[in-house]
Scaffold this motif. Structure first.
Motif, PDB file in Angstrom:
ATOM      1  N   ASP A 180       0.824  -1.219   0.000  1.00  5.28           N
ATOM      2  CA  ASP A 180       0.000   0.000   0.000  1.00  5.28           C
ATOM      3  C   ASP A 180       0.856   1.267   0.000  1.00  5.28           C
ATOM      4  O   ASP A 180       0.456   2.291  -0.567  1.00  5.28           O
ATOM      5  N   ILE A 207       1.824   2.461  -3.487  1.00  6.19           N
ATOM      6  CA  ILE A 207       0.787   3.219  -4.191  1.00  6.19           C
ATOM      7  C   ILE A 207       0.838   4.688  -3.775  1.00  6.19           C
ATOM      8  O   ILE A 207       0.720   5.601  -4.608  1.00  6.19           O
ATOM      9  N   LYS A 230       1.846   7.753  -6.290  1.00  9.81           N
ATOM     10  CA  LYS A 230       0.971   8.908  -6.468  1.00  9.81           C
ATOM     11  C   LYS A 230       1.721  10.204  -6.177  1.00  9.81           C
ATOM     12  O   LYS A 230       1.639  11.168  -6.951  1.00  9.81           O
TER      13      LYS A 230
END
Length: 277
Positions: free
Chosen positions: A45, A48, A52
């Protein structure tokens, strides 16, 4: 060529190979296939978040810094040699002293009432109590982008300054004879086409710089930052490579970052070609 192969080509090849292994610097590398990449996209996670944040840095600071670097270089180009040299140093100096002024930025965004930003906003009545700017995950990324923009007029800026000095002045005289009436027509029809090497070089360097943001996040937000709000691809690679010693997984992260840089470079190059640059 030997140095280029040893310190550029070989590390890229080794990263690609190591991305398919489990390697902890103690045991010999063990081939595990696509596991690192599956883990990266489906089970990490933090990756990600880092992806971003990196894309935000790249697509905000990259184009803005590129445009600012050229505009400032273009504006100061008509100054006398002495004034142009002084202006070049003034605009380039944040890149040189960036590391040494991180304490100043921490003082500006200090979470107590003695921080310059909090103190000013409270004095003017915009705040009732101090804000922890570098801890608040809703504010952190914006601050990091602002600081990165302040430091981003580096190699591209110098390339543009140098490129503008190499343009033959007779081209502008010929342009006037051919009907060019203002500075913007001069810019579009003469200056930009005459600076193709510098513009492409500046674009490549800006892509590399904007995708490899790490120091500003580590120095201002900590390592790791609050809720990983300031995590980038490079800090994620440093986390797994320098702290956890999962070199295989860190290599897979590096390969993904490399692919992103290459793809972005191809897109930017095509866009420049479409506008005739």
């Amino acid at each position: 060529m030997i140095f280029f192969i040893l310190f550029t080509i070989l590390p890229v090849i080794l990263s690609v190979v190591m991305g398919f292994t489990y390697y902890n610097l103690i045991e010999p590398p063990r081939f595990i296939g696509w596991y690192n990449y599956i883990r990266l996209f489906l089970d990490d996670d933090i990756f990600i978040i880092a992806l971003k944040n990196t894309m935000l840095f790249a697509f905000i600071t990259g184009p803005i810094s590129y445009a600012l670097s050229f505009i400032v270089a273009w504006i100061i180009n008509d100054l006398s040699r002495t004034l142009r040299s002084i202006a070049t140093v003034l605009f380039y100096i944040p890149t040189i002293i960036g590391v040494s002024v991180y304490p100043m930025w921490r003082l500006i965004f200090s979470p107590d009432a003695f921080g310059y930003l909090n103190g000013t906003l409270m004095k003017w009545g915009f705040l009732r109590e101090p804000v922890a700017w570098l801890i608040d995950q809703n504010q952190l990324l914006v601050i990091l982008i602002i600081v990165q923009l302040w430091m981003s007029m580096g190699i591209s800026f110098l390339a543009f300054v140098a490129g503008l000095q190499t343009i033959d002045g007779s081209l502008y005289e010929a342009g006037v004879m051919d009907g060019i009436k203002n500075r913007f027509q001069e810019l579009w029809y003469i200056t930009l086409p005459s600076m193709i090497p510098q513009l492409v070089f500046g674009a490549v360097m800006q892509i590399v710089i904007s995708f490899s943001v790490a120091d500003v996040s580590i120095q201002l937000a900590g390592f790791p930052s609050t809720e990983y709000a300031g995590e980038t691809m490079v800090t994620h690679i440093m986390d797994y490579g320098s702290i956890r010693y999962e070199m295989g997984y860190a290599s897979s992260l590096a390969v993904v970052l490399f692919v992103l840089m290459v793809l972005t470079n191809r897109i930017v190059t095509r866009l420049l070609n479409k506008v005739g640059i």
